[in-house]
Design an enzyme around this catalytic site. Structure first.
Site, PDB file in Angstrom:
ATOM      1  N   SER A 132       0.851  -1.196   0.000  1.00  0.00           N
ATOM      2  CA  SER A 132       0.000   0.000   0.000  1.00  0.00           C
ATOM      3  C   SER A 132       0.877   1.232   0.000  1.00  0.00           C
ATOM      4  CB  SER A 132      -0.898   0.012   1.242  1.00  0.00           C
ATOM      5  OG  SER A 132      -1.519   1.282   1.396  1.00  0.00           O
ATOM      6  N   TYR A 146      -1.955  -0.261  10.362  1.00  0.00           N
ATOM      7  CA  TYR A 146      -2.026  -0.702   8.967  1.00  0.00           C
ATOM      8  C   TYR A 146      -0.770  -0.299   8.207  1.00  0.00           C
ATOM      9  CZ  TYR A 146      -3.692  -1.087   4.150  1.00  0.00           C
ATOM     10  OH  TYR A 146      -3.830  -1.409   2.810  1.00  0.00           O
TER      11      TYR A 146
END
Length: 237
Positions: A132, A146
């Site tokens: 990501s 995250y």
């Protein structure tokens, strides 16, 4: 398009969103494709029927089940780790068990499955992990845990690229930004905020990401390894 004809491909987390697009790309390219799923049985069976790929139930948080699924796939040419969880919240109040499960799926699963895939992989194979843009940049509150998991994939890819380089196996990370999936829909409540900091004022598509994975797995990317490939519409520019 038959550039993957005769190739054996395993996608961990392939039933929906980006994973689904990756499965379809390799299947359309002539590969023999297997993919795992955890909770989306109906979607997995539908995709398998549509593409001719094989769907295998395996929870990416269960190390033994995941390793067994990789072993069952046999010698691989391409391995893609797409399984991932997104847990967002204040570090002071976020559910610790949810964070631990995210670590199991996003980090431990990626490492153990990639190592097992390489154990049986043909020389010159390809390993691609879906990371990501948040591995590089945390633009909003609540993304600490995250982002940490996605940064971990960066270190994993760099290290495994060294470890497997003598066999010609490449290891790369693809880092999507806002991408239109169930997890982050283009019409979702956060869309306008995300678009406001992007150079391209729109979500990307799962097919965009799959195309980049296909390039890294193809014949023209044999010299690319240990690298991070961001596809984020200028989110981090």
């Amino acid at each position: 398009m038959t550039q993957f004809s005769g190739k054996s491909v395993l996608v961990v987390g392939g039933s929906r969103g980006i994973g689904k697009a990756i499965v379809k790309l390799f299947a359309e390219g002539g590969a023999q494709v297997r993919f795992t799923y955890a909770g989306s049985r109906e979607a997995a069976e539908s995709l398998a029927k549509e593409t001719g790929a094989s769907a295998v139930h395996a929870d990416a948080a269960d190390r033994d089940a995941l390793i067994a699924a990789v072993k069952a796939a046999g010698p691989l040419d391409v391995f893609v780790y797409n399984a991932g969880l997104l847990v967002v919240g204040d570090p002071l109040t976020i559910d610790a068990d949810a964070v631990d499960r995210m670590l199991d799926v996003n980090v431990r699963g990626a490492y153990h499955a990639s190592v097992e895939a390489a154990r049986l992989m043909h020389d010159g194979g390809r390993i691609v992990a879906i990371g990501s843009v948040n591995g590089d940049r945390i633009p909003f509150e609540g993304l600490t845990a995250y982002g940490m998991t996605k940064s971990a994939l960066q270190g994993m890819a760099r290290g495994l690229a060294r470890d497997f380089g003598a066999r010609g196996i490449t290891v790369n990370v693809v880092q999507p930004g806002p991408t239109d999936t169930d997890m982050n829909p283009a019409e979702g409540p956060m869309a306008s905020m995300m678009h406001s900091v992007m150079a391209l004022k729109r979500h990307g598509t799962a097919e965009d990401v799959a195309s980049l994975v296909g390039y890294l797995a193809g014949p023209h990317a044999s010299g690319i390894t240990g690298a991070l490939h961001t596809i984020d519409g200028g989110f981090g520019a």
